[in-house]
Enzyme design. Structure first.
Site, PDB file in Angstrom:
ATOM      1  N   GLY A 263      -9.824  29.949 -14.935  1.00 24.72           N
ATOM      2  CA  GLY A 263      -8.907  28.444 -15.697  1.00 24.72           C
ATOM      3  C   GLY A 263      -9.922  27.605 -15.404  1.00 24.72           C
ATOM      4  O   GLY A 263     -10.963  27.676 -15.555  1.00 24.72           O
ATOM      5  N   ARG A 264      -9.075  26.293 -15.852  1.00 20.90           N
ATOM      6  CA  ARG A 264      -9.610  24.951 -15.958  1.00 20.90           C
ATOM      7  C   ARG A 264     -10.806  25.067 -16.591  1.00 20.90           C
ATOM      8  O   ARG A 264     -12.273  24.031 -16.200  1.00 20.90           O
ATOM      9  CB  ARG A 264      -9.938  24.398 -14.682  1.00 20.90           C
ATOM     10  CG  ARG A 264     -10.355  22.904 -14.376  1.00 20.90           C
ATOM     11  CD  ARG A 264     -10.391  23.090 -12.846  1.00 20.90           C
ATOM     12  NE  ARG A 264      -9.099  23.086 -11.948  1.00 20.90           N
ATOM     13  CZ  ARG A 264      -8.587  22.152 -11.180  1.00 20.90           C
ATOM     14  NH1 ARG A 264      -9.625  21.380  -9.822  1.00 20.90           N
ATOM     15  NH2 ARG A 264      -7.406  21.938 -10.083  1.00 20.90           N
ATOM     16  N   THR A 265     -10.475  25.610 -17.841  1.00 16.52           N
ATOM     17  CA  THR A 265     -12.248  25.600 -19.235  1.00 16.52           C
ATOM     18  C   THR A 265     -11.056  24.489 -20.184  1.00 16.52           C
ATOM     19  O   THR A 265     -11.449  25.143 -21.384  1.00 16.52           O
ATOM     20  CB  THR A 265     -12.887  26.581 -19.360  1.00 16.52           C
ATOM     21  OG1 THR A 265     -11.374  27.743 -19.362  1.00 16.52           O
ATOM     22  CG2 THR A 265     -14.030  26.824 -17.855  1.00 16.52           C
TER      23      THR A 265
END
Length: 389
Positions: A263-265
């Protein structure tokens, strides 16, 4: 607490680092160091770092700290490993097991830094140097040679400008604990070039942008290495990649290799403008893009492989232009060229979020990096990313 819930916690905590760029600090234009490989590119093209100051060659962590925190322009060259682990002793903090796995079986515990545990906590001991970053001052160039590595210490850039990092690794920042340490955190910065950096085994973000505006930033040829023994998603992938919550941040993200994340990319929030060009995203086990508010991303010429969800579910409230074949000509009026289509293999698409050509107006006045066809960058980006010079 599910790991996706940590997004709100992270945004609130980053507000404390919202430091405005001092208006009294005026950048002096200088030549860049001849020791650098190449020149600043993309939005960071005006960056000169420590200019052509005489290089210094620290051999201890104390000398390295002195040079990077001095008020004078510096060109700092390092080789070998600078190991901060244990140099500042240990500290205790309250934590909880917020995820379905713990550090004992491949997970992370959550430090109760911003009261995110919301219940019972226990005391843990962590390395103080990894938790407390080195605050870098303006007008610095830090160059690694021969596989240089910074172990056990991250960097914070707050209210500073004109910094170049090239060709070293940052690793081992209390990886068992969320909030244990960011590799590079920025807020309220200007003219920052981060090139050929390898980040791995961290307590939290590889790159964390706080709410203060950071303009003229380029991250290039770097390796976001998410393979970890301590995973909030319990699968050997890091969830904590790029947290972008700044107001009016401008970031060129060019020829980077993003590997084994969940996540969070990125987490594309605030009013960040993110230009992602010729990167390789590989082996994501959850989703790539999340975000809130008015985050904006232009994606072109990227290779996305084995990433089942390009965007999170539910769909994030972000604005994207993803260079679909029918839309690439829309770039010419603003960028002076057509955009380059992305290629997705064994991956989910952008879920209909990629046709917002209005955000191309954000390129006005900025230096725009050229984009190569995906066919020419697949193996080259992977082999060159990180401290490989």
């Amino acid at each position: 607490m599910h790991y996706f819930q940590a997004v709100t916690v992270a945004v609130l905590a980053l507000a404390q680092f919202s430091t405005a760029l001092p208006s009294s600090h005026k950048q002096q234009k200088r030549a860049i160091s001849s020791l650098l490989n190449g020149s600043p590119i993309g939005f960071a093209s005006a960056t000169t770092g420590g200019g052509d100051a005489d290089p210094v060659y620290p051999t201890t962590i104390q000398e390295l700290t002195e040079y990077l925190t001095s008020t004078e322009p510096q060109v700092v060259v390092i080789s070998g490993t600078f190991d901060f682990t244990g140099s500042e002793g240990t500290m205790t903090a309250q934590a909880c097991n917020a995820y379905s796995c713990t550090p004992d079986n491949g997970g992370q515990s959550l430090l109760d830094t911003v009261n995110g545990c919301g219940g019972d906590t226990f005391e843990v001991t962590l390395d103080k140097a990894g938790y407390q970053p080195l605050w870098i001052q303006s007008d610095k160039t830090l160059i690694g040679t021969g596989g240089a590595t910074i172990k056990g210490k991250g960097f914070r850039l707050s209210g500073v400008e004109n910094i170049i990092f090239q060709n070293f690794a940052i690793t081992d920042l209390n990886p068992q604990y969320v909030w244990g340490g960011d590799a590079i955190a920025l807020t309220g910065t200007k003219n920052i070039w981060i090139d050929h950096i390898h980040t791995k085994s961290l307590g939290r973000q590889h790159y964390s942008f706080g709410q203060g505006a950071s303009s003229g930033v380029t991250i290039s040829n770097s390796f976001i290495d998410g393979e970890t023994e301590y995973s909030a998603s319990c699968d050997g992938h890091t969830y904590w990649g790029l947290e972008l919550v700044g107001e009016a941040d401008q970031i060129t993200f060019y020829k980077n290799y993003v590997y084994m994340t969940s996540g969070r990319t990125p987490a594309l929030s605030g009013t960040t403008f993110f230009h992602a060009v010729n990167n390789v995203w590989s082996s994501n086990s959850g989703h790539m893009i999340e975000g809130t508010d008015n985050g904006m991303g232009v994606y072109e010429g990227n290779y996305i492989v084995d990433c089942p969800n390009a965007v999170g579910d539910p769909a994030p409230s972000v604005t994207l232009f993803t260079s679909e074949a029918a839309d690439v000509s829309k770039c010419a009026a603003i960028m002076g060229r057509d955009c380059v289509p992305n290629e997705l293999f064994n991956s989910g698409d952008f879920n209909g979020l990629g046709s917002s050509s209005d955000i191309l107006s954000q390129f006005s006045g900025l230096t725009i990096i050229d984009a190569d066809p995906v066919s020419s960058i697949k193996p080259a980006v992977v082999s060159a990313a990180g401290n490989t010079l």
